[in-house]
Design a protein around this motif. Structure first.
Motif, PDB file in Angstrom:
ATOM      1  N   ILE A 132       0.371  -1.288   7.777  1.00 56.84           N
ATOM      2  CA  ILE A 132       0.733  -2.277   6.487  1.00 56.84           C
ATOM      3  C   ILE A 132       1.508  -1.632   5.590  1.00 56.84           C
ATOM      4  N   PRO A 133       1.791  -0.465   5.247  1.00 54.66           N
ATOM      5  CA  PRO A 133       2.572  -0.020   4.270  1.00 54.66           C
ATOM      6  C   PRO A 133       4.191  -0.307   5.000  1.00 54.66           C
ATOM      7  N   ARG A 171      -6.885   9.832   5.329  1.00 52.12           N
ATOM      8  CA  ARG A 171      -7.584   9.072   4.452  1.00 52.12           C
ATOM      9  C   ARG A 171      -7.738   9.946   3.312  1.00 52.12           C
ATOM     10  N   CYS A 203       0.792  -1.339  -0.031  1.00 48.94           N
ATOM     11  CA  CYS A 203       0.036  -0.173   0.023  1.00 48.94           C
ATOM     12  C   CYS A 203       0.725   1.135   0.015  1.00 48.94           C
ATOM     13  N   ILE A 261      -4.218  -5.556  -0.631  1.00 49.19           N
ATOM     14  CA  ILE A 261      -4.386  -4.766   0.728  1.00 49.19           C
ATOM     15  C   ILE A 261      -5.379  -3.363   0.117  1.00 49.19           C
ATOM     16  N   HIS A 262      -5.064  -3.036  -1.021  1.00 49.99           N
ATOM     17  CA  HIS A 262      -5.748  -1.627  -1.555  1.00 49.99           C
ATOM     18  C   HIS A 262      -6.073  -2.068  -3.033  1.00 49.99           C
ATOM     19  N   TYR A 279      -2.981   5.550  11.115  1.00 50.47           N
ATOM     20  CA  TYR A 279      -3.171   4.435  12.146  1.00 50.47           C
ATOM     21  C   TYR A 279      -2.395   3.356  11.830  1.00 50.47           C
ATOM     22  N   CYS A 280      -2.014   3.334  10.558  1.00 54.92           N
ATOM     23  CA  CYS A 280      -1.829   1.684   9.782  1.00 54.92           C
ATOM     24  C   CYS A 280      -0.482   1.600   9.583  1.00 54.92           C
ATOM     25  N   SER A 314      -0.534   4.449   0.710  1.00 51.17           N
ATOM     26  CA  SER A 314      -1.404   5.300   1.069  1.00 51.17           C
ATOM     27  C   SER A 314      -0.990   5.898   2.379  1.00 51.17           C
ATOM     28  N   PHE A 315      -0.192   4.975   3.423  1.00 50.09           N
ATOM     29  CA  PHE A 315       0.166   5.362   4.698  1.00 50.09           C
ATOM     30  C   PHE A 315      -0.879   6.268   5.668  1.00 50.09           C
ATOM     31  N   CYS A 316      -1.952   5.709   5.651  1.00 49.56           N
ATOM     32  CA  CYS A 316      -2.939   6.288   6.615  1.00 49.56           C
ATOM     33  C   CYS A 316      -2.142   6.452   8.055  1.00 49.56           C
TER      34      CYS A 316
HETATM   35  S1  SF4 Z   1      -5.534   1.468   6.002  1.00 48.21           S
HETATM   36 FE1  SF4 Z   1      -5.621   0.504   4.111  1.00 48.21          FE
HETATM   37  S2  SF4 Z   1      -5.177   2.243   2.778  1.00 48.21           S
HETATM   38 FE2  SF4 Z   1      -4.556   3.016   4.827  1.00 48.21          FE
HETATM   39  S3  SF4 Z   1      -2.462   2.522   4.842  1.00 48.21           S
HETATM   40 FE3  SF4 Z   1      -3.546   0.807   5.817  1.00 48.21          FE
HETATM   41  S4  SF4 Z   1      -3.619  -0.357   3.999  1.00 48.21           S
HETATM   42 FE4  SF4 Z   1      -3.095   1.424   3.269  1.00 48.21          FE
END
Ligand code: SF4
Length: 443
Positions: free
Chosen positions: A157-158, A268, A148, A192-193, A154-155, A150-152
Motif C-alpha cells: 500500500i505505501p 509492525r 501510509c 489507510i492508517h 508484506y504490504c 509504515s512500510f510493513c
Molecule cells: S499494513 Fe497497514 S500500516 Fe502496514 S504498511 Fe500496509 S497500510 Fe501501512
C-alpha cells in the motif's frame, strides 16, 4: 445522454473515491446505468492488495469488454499503479489513472492530459475528491486520511498510495455536514492508517477532538471508525467513547500475528504486550465494545508454535469478528524475499483451524449479547403489515434482524431500539422495542 457505470474493488477508501468520481461524472451529464451493460463509459476502481485481487480485476474487465463493446474503460486505483503493463494490453482500456490523479478522472474524460504523477507522492490534491451522498447506502464513508508511512514488510500500500496525508479538519467537517443534511445519520471515518490522522498537520492525538467536533453536527447521530491501530487507544481517545454513545463502540484493530517474532518480521510497530494492554484498556473502560481484527496466516517464518500463539491470543481477547488472510507474497515487498516461506498445504491447514476457532468465537460472542438492548440503523426495511424482518447494524457493529409483532413499517434509514434474543448465523434476531431512539443519544 451518454451512459456510465462504476465497478469498485477493495477497501472502503476505494468505495469513497468511486462515489466522488461518480458525482463528478454525473455532473458532466452522464446518466448512471444500474447494469454494467451496453454503456458508453466504464470506470473501474481497482485493488491489488493480494495477487488474487488483481486477477479478479482483470477477469472483470475482460467480461465487461464483452458486455460493453463500445464502452471507453478507465481504470483507476491501485492496479493502475502496479500492473500498468498488464492493463495496457487490454485495448478497450483507454486511460490508466493512478491514485495521485484519481481526482482528475472527470477532467481526463473531458480531454485534459494526464500528468506525470511519480514525484507527487505527497500531494494534497488527492483530497480534491468530495462527496455529498452515498449511492445505495444508509451509512456514508468519509475519507479523512490516505497513504501510509509504515512500510510493513508484506504490504504494497505505501508504494501504491504514497505517504500518509491527513485531510484538513475544516473540509472533513464540511463534508460531514453535507452528508448529515442529505439524511445520513452515520458516517464511517475511513483511511489507510487512521491513527496517523493529524501527524502531517502537526496535530498529535487529534482523533478524539475530531470525533467530538463531528458529533456536534446536527443530524449526525453515529460516528464509526473503520480500522484503527492499537496505538490509538489513549486515555483521551477511550474517554471520548465513554462520554458519547454516538461514537460507535466497534473497534477493528489489526493484530496480524500473536507472535512477537512474526510481528518483528512483519515490521509492525507494536509488541504483543502493548497490543494486549490496549485491548484490555478497552475491555475495562468500554465493556460493551465489540472487537474485530485481521490476522495473516502462514507468514514466512511462522512455525506451529507461532501459529498456536496467534490462536491463543484470539481466544484470550475474544474477538467477535476475525478477517483471516492466507499470506500471499507481493512483488516489491521485503517479506517476499524473507526465508522460511510456509508451504501452501501447511498454510491451508492452518487457515482451516483458524476459521474453526473464529467461528466459535463469533458464536460465543454473539450469544453473550442475548438480552442486550441495542440501537439498530435499518439498512433493509420492512413495509407496513409485512412479515418481513428488517435488517440493520447496531452501534457495536452487530448485524441485527429486527422483528416486530405489530404491523408498523420499519423504515430503511431509521434507527430503532431492539432487544436481542437469538443468534442466527452471523447475525442476531431481536424484538423491536421502540421506533426511534434518536432522542436517547447522549449529547
Ligand atoms: S499494513 Fe497497514 S500500516 Fe502496514 S504498511 Fe500496509 S497500510 Fe501501512
Amino acid at each position: 445522454m451518454p451512459s456510465c457505470a462504476f465497478v469498485t474493488f477493495g477497501c472502503k477508501i476505494n468505495q469513497y473515491d468511486t462515489q466522488a468520481i461518480r458525482e463528478e461524472i454525473i455532473d458532466l451529464g452522464y446518466s448512471e446505468s444500474g447494469e454494467a451493460e451496453g454503456v458508453d463509459l466504464l470506470v473501474v476502481n481497482s485493488c491489488t492488495v493480494t495477487e488474487r485481487a488483481g486477477e479478479k480485476v482483470v477477469e472483470k474487465i475482460r467480461s465487461l469488454t464483452r458486455k460493453n463493446p463500445n464502452a471507453r474503460i478507465i481504470v483507476t486505483g491501485c492496479m493502475s499503479e502496479t500492473d500498468r503493463l498488464r492493463l495496457e494490453k487490454i485495448p478497450e482500456v483507454v486511460h490508466l489513472i493512478g491514485n495521485e490523479e484519481k481526482h482528475r478522472v472527470a477532467e481526463v474524460i473531458q480531454g485534459e492530459p494526464l500528468l506525470d504523477t511519480k514525484p507527487k507522492r505527497r500531494s494534497r490534491d488527492i483530497f480534491n475528491l468530495k462527496i455529498s451522498g452515498f449511492e445505495g447506502r444508509t451509512r456514508a464513508f468519509l475519507k479523512i486520511q490516505d497513504g501510509c508511512d509504515s512500510f510493513c514488510s508484506y504490504c504494497i500500500i505505501p508504494y501504491m498510495r504514497g505517504a500518509s496525508r491527513s485531510r484538513d479538519h475544516g473540509p472533513v467537517l464540511e463534508e460531514a455536514r453535507r452528508l448529515a443534511a442529505a439524511g445520513f445519520s452515520e458516517v464511517v471515518l475511513t483511511g489507510i492508517h487512521l491513527r496517523q490522522w493529524g501527524l502531517d498537520l502537526g496535530i498529535e492525538d487529534g482523533l478524539a477532538a475530531l470525533l467530538g467536533d463531528l458529533r456536534r453536527i446536527e443530524g449526525l447521530e453515529r460516528v464509526r471508525l473503520s480500522s484503527i491501530g492499537e496505538g490509538a487507544f489513549t486515555k483521551a481517545f477511550i474517554d471520548a467513547f465513554r462520554a458519547d454513545l454516538g461514537l460507535c463502540r466497534f473497534f477493528h484493530v489489526p493484530l496480524q500475528s500473536g507472535s512477537d517474532k512474526i510481528l518483528d518480521r512483519m515490521r509492525r510497530d507494536y509488541s504483543i504486550e502493548k497490543f494486549v494492554e490496549a485491548m484490555e484498556r478497552v475491555r475495562d473502560r468500554l465493556p460493551d465494545a465489540v472487537l474485530a481484527t485481521d490476522v495473516i496466516v502462514g507468514f514466512p517464518g511462522e512455525t506451529e508454535a507461532d501459529f498456536c500463539l496467534t490462536l491463543q491470543l484470539l481466544e484470550r481477547l475474544q474477538f467477535l469478528k476475525v478477517h483471516l488472510f492466507p499470506y500471499s507474497p507481493r512483488p516489491r515487498t521485503s517479506a517476499a524475499r524473507l526465508d522460511g516461506h510456509v508451504p501452501p498445504e501447511t498454510r491451508a491447514k492452518r487457515m482451516v483451524r483458524a476459521r474453526e476457532l473464529c467461528q466459535q468465537l463469533q458464536q460465543r460472542g454473539l450469544e453473550s449479547r442475548i438480552g442486550d438492548r441495542v440501537q439498530v440503523l435499518i439498512e433493509k426495511g420492512s413495509p407496513r403489515g409485512s412479515t418481513m424482518v428488517a435488517e440493520g447494524l447496531s452501534r457495536e457493529g452487530l448485524r441485527v434482524l429486527v422483528e416486530s409483532s405489530s404491523a408498523i413499517e420499519i423504515e430503511r434509514g431509521s434507527e430503532v431500539e431492539a432487544l436481542l434474543h437469538q443468534r442466527e448465523g452471523a447475525a442476531i434476531r431481536a424484538h423491536l422495542q421502540s421506533e426511534s431512539v434518536r432522542e436517547r443519544v447522549a449529547p
